[in-house]
Scaffold this active site. Structure first.
Site, short mmCIF file in Angstrom:
data_model
loop_
_atom_site.label_atom_id
_atom_site.label_comp_id
_atom_site.label_asym_id
_atom_site.label_seq_id
_atom_site.Cartn_x
_atom_site.Cartn_y
_atom_site.Cartn_z
CD GLU A 17 -3.47 0.58 2.41
OE1 GLU A 17 -3.36 -0.37 1.57
OE2 GLU A 17 -4.15 1.69 1.74
CD GLU B 183 -4.66 -0.09 8.91
OE1 GLU B 183 -3.26 -1.38 8.83
OE2 GLU B 183 -5.34 0.19 7.90
C1 RAM Z 1 -7.00 2.61 4.54
C2 RAM Z 1 -5.08 2.72 4.92
C3 RAM Z 1 -5.19 4.52 4.85
C4 RAM Z 1 -6.63 4.99 4.94
C5 RAM Z 1 -7.49 4.26 4.06
C6 RAM Z 1 -9.24 4.44 4.08
O1 RAM Z 1 -6.52 1.13 3.47
O2 RAM Z 1 -3.80 1.93 4.97
O3 RAM Z 1 -4.78 4.59 6.31
O4 RAM Z 1 -6.76 6.60 5.15
O5 RAM Z 1 -7.20 2.82 4.10
#
Ligand code: RAM
Length: 919
Positions: free
Chosen positions: A495, A759
């Site tokens: 990503e 996260e």
């Molecule tokens: C995830 C990303 C990011 C976020 C989006 C909506 O895949 O890691 O942190 O902003 O989604």
């Protein structure tokens, strides 16, 4: 600069010393493209400087020859608040070094100067070189495995080409500048020596709009006679794997990497020469069988070409490089500092887990790569490095959360005595590396190399609570790991994109940790490049096809919020000037599609309060709050710039606020959804008038309190919860949330050894183990946006709401427990910050019945100081009762906190306040 230069500026005093001279927020940049760069400085007070000493005037003098006449001279400018001046002299000549000096006169009398330089890059039309390449995609370069060898998975990638050319210099140049870029990544060498220390250059931009080039001073490397320019290219973001489409290397920009370079040589006799990339360059494959940001790098030493980067090498067997393109119109000078190798981590532990396998723990999750010294690796034998952030239950690498990022580096031997293997064109997000292929592994032979964009560290924070200290540490590592050319969401999985909301919510924290002005000056351009013609900001910048193009509420709005915040921190109006049209277009777009002012359409993938817990905040509530905020900040930006659109956007913002209240807020202050984030957005964005804000605030506090206290916020709410609760005069609740170690909380991950911010609140739980691997990064900074409050709140280092560039400070510590609570543990916190005006320092210490505050206010700034002690306490500053202390003016306490706060105003200087209980 003699005559009217150094002499003119020679009056010395113990006044105010300019330091940290910057040109466009960078120290001595080479090759700038800006025609009116900002020349800025900070001020330090000399030891004998009296309190309240402030600058009264400045002068900036720019000259090509430091001993020659001025090219531009502002003369003495009476200005008490300046932290810099935009260059406004005669046009700057290309490829020219300009020396500049700033002189600052202090109120105390006297003037002090400091000097620096900047250098311009290539001028209009000066790029004459061509994009050259060796396109391996056209030929079959899949190396068949040698006898007894396992097949190598090259992920469909091609070898990295080597490109070289020799030239003859008739004499040693007095000056040699190399301007280089790539569609892909490059590493350039001159006569066997590396030029500069940029990594992953030229960095990531949307190459369809803008490609940055870098400039290197290679004067020391070029010599009379034969010279060699030698470049290795790799796919990088241009033609490698980007984002989360695993089957599409090269799908976004191009299919093979290309180089452009131009070397300018100036000789002592006044003659000059230019050597650029063209069809005379030679190409061959080298030891890198493939290199990719996500997949990793394979270095096959059997393909090493000894001596290829030095003059005299016989490249007769090489092919001619191919001219891929001659369009140089998208090349621009870099505005940021590159990624560099900025730290090294020795292994914290090495465990042998198999006959030829070792597990290395670096003790810290980070972005970078491993440097490995290998001895006597037989021809064809492999050493394989795999990377992971965490370990599985059985102690092996946990890699499923990397998704399709192979994150595997391979070294193949050719029988050298010693090889130092450090991949050059990849990086990984990891704490653990598994090294396979070596029976023994000595700790001295393994190093973790930390890579990130070079953003000078500007802040320091510490406190007596080990958990909070650790939290701050983890936040800073989240920042290091994710500022890699663009602000990324994460460094490990497939990503690593410049998600707008992540950047927006973390920006206030980032600005306190480091000087990110140049880094975000570059990214702001990425965001502008990514705006669609109808005004839509994207969700990720650089924009990437296939990644939810249409900006969601809170994501797209970063196009407005980020420039505004940068302006407030750095005082550079150009952050607003270059974005104002785009901000307006974004707000107009939302307005056009939502004429009733409730933002329901044009919401893109609407991530709402992403990754929040419990009841979701209604999507329209989140969106409309952001609509009001963006309209309001666009109005403020226009006002700063004296732009006529200010009133229109201010009126729109007021209308959206009204619509928000009508639609979502009941008479008792309840907001639809009744979630923490609903209240946080409404209060932080000042959507409610006092009579509604009061009950709404109480409801928010009750929601937090009744839940544990516990938070339920996602990405959009998390950075607001501490400042908003604090603003409601509930720092006790903030401390309760901060101190919490149960999930969800900021400290919970520490129980599982976290060294970066996760996260998700529940990335790993005692009951459930790892969260679903499809989305479970352990290095995402968004939830770390509470870091801002550690400086602003806990330590108390802040600027007033209408202050810019830290001109008017608010020093208001929030000790863990109120000082008057007897028996509480002694505690302390401290923060220091290199502000655009100079260093701000705050340190407080509380013990039962005693509170001490040490404070440094930089020259020219003022501060309102709130001591969290009752009015009845005895307060001294230095040796004096506070009322008699020089430079201190008591201004009374806040009405709401009559009994608990002692407030005074101070100007620049060093202060020590000591408050004691009286009875
Ligand atoms: C995830 C990303 C990011 C976020 C989006 C909506 O895949 O890691 O942190 O902003 O989604």
């Amino acid at each position: 600069m003699t005559e009217g230069g150094s002499q003119r500026h020679s009056q010395r005093s113990h006044g105010l010393r300019p330091y940290a001279l910057r040109c466009d927020h960078r120290t001595t940049p080479l090759g700038i493209g800006e025609s009116a760069p900002l020349l800025s400085w900070r001020l330090a007070a000399g030891e004998k400087t009296p309190r309240g000493n402030a600058p009264v005037a400045y002068r900036v003098d720019v000259a090509e020859d430091p001993d020659g006449p001025s090219h531009w001279d502002t003369g003495r400018v009476e200005d008490t608040g300046a932290t810099g001046v935009g260059y406004a002299g005669p046009p700057l000549r290309p490829r020219t070094r300009y020396h500049w000096r700033v002189t600052v006169w202090a109120a105390s009398g006297g003037a002090e100067s400091a000097e620096s330089w900047f250098e311009t890059g290539l001028g209009e039309g000066e790029w004459r070189a061509s994009w050259i390449a060796r396109d391996w995609t056209a030929v079959d370069v899949v190396d068949p495995p040698e006898e007894g060898e396992r097949a190598l998975d090259s992920h469909g990638l091609s070898p990295s080409p080597l490109l070289r050319r020799e030239f003859t210099a008739p004499m040693t140049p007095v000056r040699a500048r190399l301007y280089v870029s790539a569609r892909g990544l490059y590493e350039v060498r001159v006569n066997g020596e590396r030029a500069g220390d940029a990594e992953l250059a030229p960095g990531w931009t949307d190459y369809r709009h803008r490609i940055q080039y870098q400039a290197y001073d290679v004067t020391e490397l070029v010599r009379e006679g034969a010279n060699a320019l030698a470049v290795t290219l790799a796919d990088g973001w241009w033609s490698g794997y980007v984002g989360f489409d695993p089957r599409r290397a090269g799908a976004h920009y191009g299919t093979f990497p290309q180089l452009i370079a131009q070397l300018h040589l100036d000789y002592p006799d006044g003659s000059a020469d230019v050597v650029g990339t063209d069809e005379t360059w030679r190409a061959a494959r080298g030891p890198i069988r493939y290199a990719d940001l996500l997949m990793g790098e394979c270095h096959d030493a059997r393909y090493t070409v000894d001596g290829w980067d030095r003059p005299g090498f016989d490249d007769g067997g090489w092919e001619a490089a191919r001219v891929a393109d001659t369009d140089t119109s998208l090349l621009v000078a870099s505005v940021d500092e590159p990624v560099r190798a900025l730290g090294e981590l020795p292994p914290a532990e090495i465990r042998k887990v198999g006959p030829e396998t070792h597990l290395v723990d670096f003790g810290q999750n980070f972005a970078g790569r491993v440097r490995l010294t290998v001895r006597g690796l037989a021809p064809g034998r492999r050493v394989v490095l795999r990377h992971a952030e965490a370990l599985d239950e059985d102690g092996s690498l946990y890699v499923t959360n990397l998704r399709t990022a192979a994150a595997t580096d391979v070294l193949i031997g050719r029988g050298d005595d010693t090889v130092v293997f450090e991949p050059r064109f990849t990086y990984h997000g990891f704490r653990y590396a598994e090294v396979t292929g070596l029976p023994e592994l000595d700790a001295a032979d393994v190093t973790g190399v930390v890579l990130h964009s070079d953003t000078p560290w500007a802040g320091a924070f510490d406190c007596s609570d080990p958990g909070v200290r650790r939290l701050h540490h983890n936040i800073t590592w989240g920042q290091r790991s994710n500022f890699v050319s663009v602000p990324t969401d994460c460094p490990q999985r497939d990503e690593r994109l410049g998600w707008l909301a992540d950047a927006q919510v973390f920006l206030p924290t980032a600005c306190l940790n480091a000087d990110v002005a140049a880094f975000f000056a570059k990214w702001t351009r990425d965001v502008l490049d990514a705006q669609s013609p109808d005004g839509g900001f994207p969700n990720v910048a650089p924009r990437l096809a296939g990644v939810a193009d249409e900006g969601a509420p809170g994501w797209g709005d970063a196009g407005v919020l980020v420039p505004w915040h940068l302006y407030r921190v750095y005082g550079d109006e150009r952050f607003l000037a270059c974005s104002l049209d785009a901000m307006g277009a974004w707000v107009d777009l939302i307005h056009r599609h939502n004429p009733d002012l409730i933002w329901r359409t044009k919401v893109g993938p609407h991530f709402a309060d992403w990754l929040s817990l419990g009841r979701p905040t209604p999507r329209e509530v989140v969106a409309t709050a952001y609509f009001a905020r963006s309209a309001e900040l666009t109005a403020r930006a226009a006002r700063v710039l004296g732009d006529g659109r200010a009133d229109r956007y201010a009126a729109l913002a007021a209308d959206v606020r009204r619509a928000f209240i009508e639609e979502f807020v009941s008479a008792d202050g309840r907001i639809e959804g009744d979630t923490q984030t609903a209240y946080l957005l409404a209060l932080a964005f000042e959507l409610l008038p006092g009579e509604l804000a009061d009950p709404a605030g109480k409801r928010l506090a009750a929601l937090v309190e009744e839940a544990g206290p516990r938070l339920s916020t996602g990405f959009l709410g998390v950075g607001l919860i501490a400042p908003v609760l604090d603003g409601l005069d509930r720092p006790d609740l903030v401390h309760a949330l901060l101190g919490r170690t149960e999930q969800p909380s900021w400290l919970y991950p520490l129980r599982h050894g976290a060294t970066t911010i996760w996260e998700r609140w529940d990335g790993y739980t005692d009951e459930g183990g790892f969260q679903a691997p499809a989305m479970n990064s352990f290095n995402h900074y968004a939830l770390g946006s509470v870091g801002e409050w550690l400086y602003r709140g806990l330590a108390g280092l802040d600027q007033a709401p209408d202050s810019v560039a830290y001109g008017d400070l608010v020093i208001r510590p929030r000790p863990f427990t109120p000082p008057e609570v007897s028996g509480a543990e002694p505690s302390w916190a401290e923060a220091a910050y290199e502000s655009p005006r100079g260093r701000i320092g705050v340190r407080w210490e509380r013990a039962d019945g005693r509170f001490q505050l040490d404070l440094t206010v930089p020259p020219g700034a003022t501060a309102t100081v709130h001591l969290p002690v009752p009015r009845t306490w005895d307060v001294r500053e230095g040796d004096d009762p506070v009322g008699d202390a020089p430079g201190v003016e008591i201004v009374g306490s806040e009405p709401a906190a009559e009994e608990r706060s002692f407030v005074c105003r101070v100007s620049s200087g060093e202060y020590r306040f000591l408050a004691r209980r009286t009875e």
